[in-house]
Design a protein around this motif. Structure first.
Motif, mmCIF file in Angstrom:
data_model
loop_
_atom_site.group_PDB
_atom_site.id
_atom_site.type_symbol
_atom_site.label_atom_id
_atom_site.label_comp_id
_atom_site.label_asym_id
_atom_site.label_seq_id
_atom_site.Cartn_x
_atom_site.Cartn_y
_atom_site.Cartn_z
ATOM 1 N N GLU A 205 -18.311 -32.004 -57.245
ATOM 2 C CA GLU A 205 -17.800 -29.935 -57.237
ATOM 3 C C GLU A 205 -18.442 -29.500 -56.228
ATOM 4 O O GLU A 205 -18.986 -29.427 -55.847
ATOM 5 N N PRO A 206 -18.058 -28.203 -56.435
ATOM 6 C CA PRO A 206 -18.139 -27.085 -55.010
ATOM 7 C C PRO A 206 -19.005 -26.618 -55.320
ATOM 8 O O PRO A 206 -20.162 -25.860 -56.476
ATOM 9 N N PRO A 207 -20.117 -26.406 -54.465
ATOM 10 C CA PRO A 207 -21.140 -25.425 -54.393
ATOM 11 C C PRO A 207 -20.989 -23.744 -54.493
ATOM 12 O O PRO A 207 -19.720 -23.034 -54.425
ATOM 13 N N VAL A 208 -21.611 -23.068 -55.449
ATOM 14 C CA VAL A 208 -21.269 -22.027 -55.896
ATOM 15 C C VAL A 208 -20.918 -20.756 -54.643
ATOM 16 O O VAL A 208 -20.406 -20.583 -55.026
ATOM 17 N N ARG A 209 -21.246 -21.105 -53.528
ATOM 18 C CA ARG A 209 -21.311 -20.356 -52.677
ATOM 19 C C ARG A 209 -19.628 -20.351 -52.296
ATOM 20 O O ARG A 209 -19.453 -19.844 -51.501
ATOM 21 N N VAL A 210 -19.086 -21.177 -52.305
ATOM 22 C CA VAL A 210 -18.013 -21.786 -51.763
ATOM 23 C C VAL A 210 -17.269 -21.326 -52.560
ATOM 24 O O VAL A 210 -15.889 -20.020 -52.206
ATOM 25 N N ALA A 211 -16.919 -20.825 -54.466
ATOM 26 C CA ALA A 211 -16.916 -20.360 -55.181
ATOM 27 C C ALA A 211 -16.604 -18.641 -54.861
ATOM 28 O O ALA A 211 -15.300 -17.466 -54.517
ATOM 29 N N ALA A 212 -18.063 -18.267 -54.585
ATOM 30 C CA ALA A 212 -17.889 -17.100 -54.384
ATOM 31 C C ALA A 212 -17.381 -16.062 -53.102
ATOM 32 O O ALA A 212 -16.624 -15.144 -53.367
ATOM 33 N N ALA A 213 -17.229 -17.317 -52.038
ATOM 34 C CA ALA A 213 -16.403 -16.769 -50.489
ATOM 35 C C ALA A 213 -15.217 -16.719 -50.961
ATOM 36 O O ALA A 213 -14.388 -15.536 -50.245
ATOM 37 N N GLN B 270 -14.519 -13.723 -52.371
ATOM 38 C CA GLN B 270 -14.718 -12.432 -51.760
ATOM 39 C C GLN B 270 -12.827 -11.849 -50.798
ATOM 40 O O GLN B 270 -13.341 -10.409 -50.382
ATOM 41 N N GLU B 271 -12.430 -13.349 -50.224
ATOM 42 C CA GLU B 271 -11.725 -13.224 -49.490
ATOM 43 C C GLU B 271 -10.467 -12.623 -50.134
ATOM 44 O O GLU B 271 -9.621 -12.272 -49.582
ATOM 45 N N LEU B 272 -10.279 -13.614 -50.980
ATOM 46 C CA LEU B 272 -8.782 -13.045 -52.027
ATOM 47 C C LEU B 272 -9.056 -11.238 -52.433
ATOM 48 O O LEU B 272 -8.408 -10.458 -52.365
ATOM 49 N N CYS B 273 -10.451 -10.693 -52.666
ATOM 50 C CA CYS B 273 -10.476 -9.769 -53.397
ATOM 51 C C CYS B 273 -10.377 -7.899 -52.171
ATOM 52 O O CYS B 273 -9.803 -7.587 -52.489
ATOM 53 N N TYR B 274 -11.322 -9.046 -51.131
ATOM 54 C CA TYR B 274 -11.057 -7.697 -49.623
ATOM 55 C C TYR B 274 -9.756 -8.656 -48.850
ATOM 56 O O TYR B 274 -9.279 -6.980 -48.700
ATOM 57 N N LYS B 275 -9.087 -8.984 -48.609
ATOM 58 C CA LYS B 275 -7.503 -8.435 -48.061
ATOM 59 C C LYS B 275 -6.441 -7.949 -48.736
ATOM 60 O O LYS B 275 -5.781 -7.986 -48.258
ATOM 61 N N ASN B 276 -6.845 -8.221 -50.524
ATOM 62 C CA ASN B 276 -5.856 -7.173 -51.414
ATOM 63 C C ASN B 276 -6.564 -6.446 -51.924
ATOM 64 O O ASN B 276 -6.123 -6.005 -52.776
ATOM 65 N N LYS B 277 -8.175 -5.491 -51.031
ATOM 66 C CA LYS B 277 -8.479 -4.406 -51.762
ATOM 67 C C LYS B 277 -7.963 -2.957 -51.751
ATOM 68 O O LYS B 277 -7.539 -2.618 -52.711
ATOM 69 N N GLU B 278 -6.067 -2.919 -51.128
ATOM 70 C CA GLU B 278 -5.915 -2.025 -51.847
ATOM 71 C C GLU B 278 -4.416 -1.932 -52.163
ATOM 72 O O GLU B 278 -4.250 -1.010 -53.215
ATOM 73 N N MET B 279 -4.764 -2.921 -52.983
ATOM 74 C CA MET B 279 -3.800 -3.731 -54.322
ATOM 75 C C MET B 279 -4.015 -4.488 -55.751
ATOM 76 O O MET B 279 -3.736 -4.006 -56.693
ATOM 77 N N LEU B 280 -5.417 -4.228 -55.629
ATOM 78 C CA LEU B 280 -6.251 -4.746 -56.576
ATOM 79 C C LEU B 280 -7.535 -3.903 -57.521
ATOM 80 O O LEU B 280 -8.189 -3.134 -56.304
ATOM 81 N N SER B 281 -7.915 -4.031 -58.714
ATOM 82 C CA SER B 281 -8.704 -3.170 -59.021
ATOM 83 C C SER B 281 -10.092 -4.387 -59.752
ATOM 84 O O SER B 281 -9.286 -4.596 -61.099
ATOM 85 N N ALA B 282 -10.879 -5.203 -59.292
ATOM 86 C CA ALA B 282 -11.185 -6.174 -59.682
ATOM 87 C C ALA B 282 -12.596 -6.404 -58.595
ATOM 88 O O ALA B 282 -12.778 -7.016 -57.286
#
Length: 215
Positions: free
Chosen positions: A89-97, A100-112
């Motif tokens: 099972e994946p560590p929590v830090r992997v899920a959080a990362a 973070q990557e999805l939200c940051y790279k798409n920050k201009e398009m997402l409200s998340a």
């Protein structure tokens, strides 16, 4: 024109109260259940905002319901691949990362805005906050959503390291009840999840049993 949540009129949003607190043995996450449209109409009063992403990792979502659900679905998919590739099972830090990557790279398009919390054999219980904009913060406890502004003082005062499971459940339940009493976008019932090495234990407090606080 956009609402105070950055949503267009008519868009489904999660004006909400989210809380996650670490304790000695795991984490407890909780949320209210009200979903609104355009900031004015309640379209669902029993929404489940505690979203599964892995067997011992959940996220809590605020912002646009569509945006946050899409991001959570992608993270769930990637964590399934991780489990297959690594045989664990994946560590929590992997899920959080990943969040973070999805939200940051798409920050201009997402409200998340996301709280990612869970248990793994490497770090035990962990809580990560990923606010709108895509930054990443590991925290002993986190709160997010429109109701969170009413809770920082209470959580700063009431939280203690190494609290018991029962104490932490009461802390999270009381925090959400306080926000429901003050925040017009939060309401309905309270949903909690206790995440430990043994798995996930869900709790449900119906609306007529939510403590009336902060009035």
């Amino acid at each position: 024109m956009e609402t105070e949540l950055g949503l267009k009129p008519g868009e489904i949003g999660l004006g909400t109260t989210l809380v996650a607190v670490g304790f000695d043995g795991g984490v407890i996450i909780g949320a209210d259940s009200r979903t609104s449209m355009g900031g004015a109409y309640v379209v669902n009063r029993v929404t489940d905002k505690l979203t599964y992403v892995s067997d011992r990792i959940y996220c809590c979502r605020s912002g646009s319901a569509a945006d946050t659900q899409a991001v959570a679905n992608l993270v769930t998919y990637y964590l399934q691949l991780y489990a297959i590739q690594h045989g664990e099972e994946p560590p929590v830090r992997v899920a959080a990362a990943l969040f973070q990557e999805l939200c940051y790279k798409n920050k201009e398009m997402l409200s998340a805005g996301i709280i990612c919390a869970g248990w793994d054999k490497y770090a035990g219980g962990s809580v990560y906050g990923i606010p709108i904009g895509g930054s990443l913060h590991k925290l002993p406890y986190a709160t997010a959503g429109s109701g969170s502004t009413y809770l920082y003082g209470y959580l700063d005062t009431a939280f203690r390291p190494n609290m018991t499971k029962e104490e932490t459940i009461e802390l999270v339940k009381t925090a959400i009840a306080l926000a429901i009493g003050r925040d017009g976008s939060s309401g309905g019932c309270i949903r909690l999840a206790v995440i430990t090495e043994d798995g996930v234990e869900r709790h449900f407090i119906p609306g007529d049993q939510v403590p009336v606080l902060g009035i």
